[in-house]
Motif scaffolding. Structure first.
Motif, mmCIF file in Angstrom:
data_model
loop_
_atom_site.group_PDB
_atom_site.id
_atom_site.type_symbol
_atom_site.label_atom_id
_atom_site.label_comp_id
_atom_site.label_asym_id
_atom_site.label_seq_id
_atom_site.Cartn_x
_atom_site.Cartn_y
_atom_site.Cartn_z
ATOM 1 N N PHE A 36 -10.747 85.499 57.348
ATOM 2 C CA PHE A 36 -11.867 86.362 57.712
ATOM 3 C C PHE A 36 -13.088 85.576 58.194
ATOM 4 C CE2 PHE A 36 -10.394 89.870 54.545
ATOM 5 C CZ PHE A 36 -9.381 90.211 55.423
ATOM 6 N N TRP A 37 -13.375 84.438 57.561
ATOM 7 C CA TRP A 37 -14.634 83.733 57.821
ATOM 8 C C TRP A 37 -14.477 82.482 58.683
ATOM 9 C CZ3 TRP A 37 -16.804 83.926 52.132
ATOM 10 C CH2 TRP A 37 -17.287 85.218 51.888
ATOM 11 N N MET A 38 -13.329 81.820 58.594
ATOM 12 C CA MET A 38 -13.180 80.549 59.310
ATOM 13 C C MET A 38 -12.181 80.620 60.454
ATOM 14 S SD MET A 38 -13.425 77.760 56.191
ATOM 15 C CE MET A 38 -12.189 78.543 55.173
ATOM 16 N N GLY A 39 -11.577 81.795 60.672
ATOM 17 C CA GLY A 39 -10.606 81.917 61.750
ATOM 18 C C GLY A 39 -9.451 80.963 61.593
ATOM 19 N N ALA A 40 -8.955 80.824 60.344
ATOM 20 C CA ALA A 40 -7.860 79.893 60.060
ATOM 21 C C ALA A 40 -6.646 80.665 59.560
ATOM 22 C CB ALA A 40 -8.293 78.855 59.029
ATOM 23 N N LEU A 49 -4.342 84.820 46.300
ATOM 24 C CA LEU A 49 -4.543 85.727 47.434
ATOM 25 C C LEU A 49 -5.865 85.507 48.164
ATOM 26 C CD1 LEU A 49 -3.951 88.386 49.070
ATOM 27 C CD2 LEU A 49 -5.009 89.608 47.164
ATOM 28 N N VAL A 50 -6.976 85.571 47.434
ATOM 29 C CA VAL A 50 -8.284 85.721 48.072
ATOM 30 C C VAL A 50 -8.748 84.487 48.851
ATOM 31 C CG1 VAL A 50 -10.729 86.246 47.680
ATOM 32 C CG2 VAL A 50 -8.960 87.487 46.401
ATOM 33 N N PRO A 51 -8.653 83.256 48.312
ATOM 34 C CA PRO A 51 -9.161 82.117 49.105
ATOM 35 C C PRO A 51 -8.547 82.012 50.501
ATOM 36 C CG PRO A 51 -8.794 81.449 46.842
ATOM 37 C CD PRO A 51 -8.232 82.831 46.961
ATOM 38 N N LYS A 52 -7.229 82.207 50.607
ATOM 39 C CA LYS A 52 -6.608 82.155 51.926
ATOM 40 C C LYS A 52 -7.072 83.321 52.795
ATOM 41 C CE LYS A 52 -4.177 80.894 55.336
ATOM 42 N NZ LYS A 52 -4.653 79.755 56.144
ATOM 43 N N MET A 53 -7.235 84.486 52.179
ATOM 44 C CA MET A 53 -7.712 85.648 52.926
ATOM 45 C C MET A 53 -9.112 85.372 53.501
ATOM 46 S SD MET A 53 -8.475 89.494 51.530
ATOM 47 C CE MET A 53 -6.913 89.550 50.650
#
Length: 329
Positions: A86-90, A78-82
């Motif tokens: 949030f941070w890289m606009g990806a 869950l978290v890495p993609k989230m």
């Protein structure tokens, strides 16, 4: 950055993050990243301790290790993609990757419920049938329980993932969520996804309802056995062996059931609240589980101090009535 739409291609979806809170994505990323780091470090330390310390080679701690593995897989899915949203606009996630994430997250939640049921069964045997504890919960029996939990999670989630994946998707591919939550994905289908929605609701209710029913029966029998003890100190000791498990049960089932039914019946609940609740439900228990068990189980505290001596000052010497000796009480 604006989210993209695609045509009829199944090449990718786009995750919206937390709708209406885009301005706070950076700060929310810091929050969820911090929770993820604590979850990884806590569960990793707990798993290493269980592996290295022979005094923790008991069924209850094997179940606790299973819980740690499930929590690590679930949060890492869950978290890495989230954070990339949030941070890289990806926000882009490949079509196949979306359904892999869906399968992993939701099958892990079903497995976690099964492990919590197994832990309640362990406490029932330890308190109500202490002389038969080792005969009942043999290593082979524990392995069989673990395999049954794994198979149940896969059998529940595989058909749902297959049903949702086969739905036709057209127009917008923007998922109004921070991960591929199956209800949010189904809303993008061009056809009526009622069958998938009913399967999900009935399956989730059956799994959680059955598990909570058996857990309630287990603790009812435990309470009856404890109340028959003549000395109050023995009653307190027996209650203390279950305290950490009861905390984790509340932490898992209460927000979990709220999240499931809010996703199915969202009327009156703002979308940001729905998504935040779904995220916290998946990240908060994995972060707090190792903390709760390390605080309230004497053997875990002692073992952690052996494996990680620098924790001695942080954890402190075991005191109070929260001691837990593993195996029969």
């Amino acid at each position: 950055m604006p989210l993209e739409n695609s045509s009829s291609s199944h090449s990718a979806f786009f995750l919206a993050g937390i709708p209406s809170l885009e301005a706070a994505h950076s700060w929310l990323g810091i929050l969820f990243c911090s929770m993820y780091i604590v979850a990884v470090l806590g569960n990793g330390a707990l798993l290493l301790t269980i592996r290295l310390v022979p005094t923790l080679h008991h069924p209850m701690f094997y179940f606790l290790g299973m819980l740690g593995v499930i929590d690590l897989v679930m949060t890492t899915s869950l978290v890495p993609k989230m954070l990339s949203i949030f941070w890289m606009g990806a926000p882009k996630i490949d079509f196949a990757d979306c359904f892999v994430q869906m399968f992993l997250i939701h099958s892990m939640t079903a497995m976690e419920s099964g492990v919590l049921l197994a832990m309640a069964f362990d406490r029932y045997i330890a308190i109500c049938c202490p002389l038969r504890y080792e005969a009942i919960l043999t290593p082979q029996r524990v392995a069989q329980i673990a395999l049954a939990i794994l198979i149940r999670g896969i059998v529940f989630m595989a058909p749902l993932t297959w049903m949702v994946r086969r739905l036709p998707y057209c127009a917008s591919k923007v998922i109004q969520h921070s991960y591929c939550e199956h209800m949010a994905v189904m809303k993008l289908a061009c056809t009526d996804p009622t069958a998938s929605r009913i399967y999900n609701l009935m399956g989730s209710t059956l799994i959680v309802g059955t598990d909570t029913a058996f857990i309630t029966v287990s603790y009812g029998l435990i309470l009856r056995a404890v109340m028959k003890l003549t000395q109050k100190t023995e009653q307190l000791k027996s209650f203390s062996t279950c305290s950490s498990h009861l905390c984790v049960l509340s932490l898992y089932y209460l927000p979990g059931m709220a999240s499931i039914y809010i996703q199915c019946f969202p009327q009156g609940v703002p979308p940001p609240v729905q998504v935040l609740l779904a995220n916290l439900y998946l990240i908060l228990p994995p972060m707090l589980n190792p903390i709760i068990y390390s605080i309230q189980m004497k053997q875990v505290r002692d073992a952690l101090q052996k494996v990680f001596p620098f924790l001695r000052e942080l954890v402190g010497s075991p005191t109070g009535h929260f001691g837990w000796q593993g195996g029969p009480s």
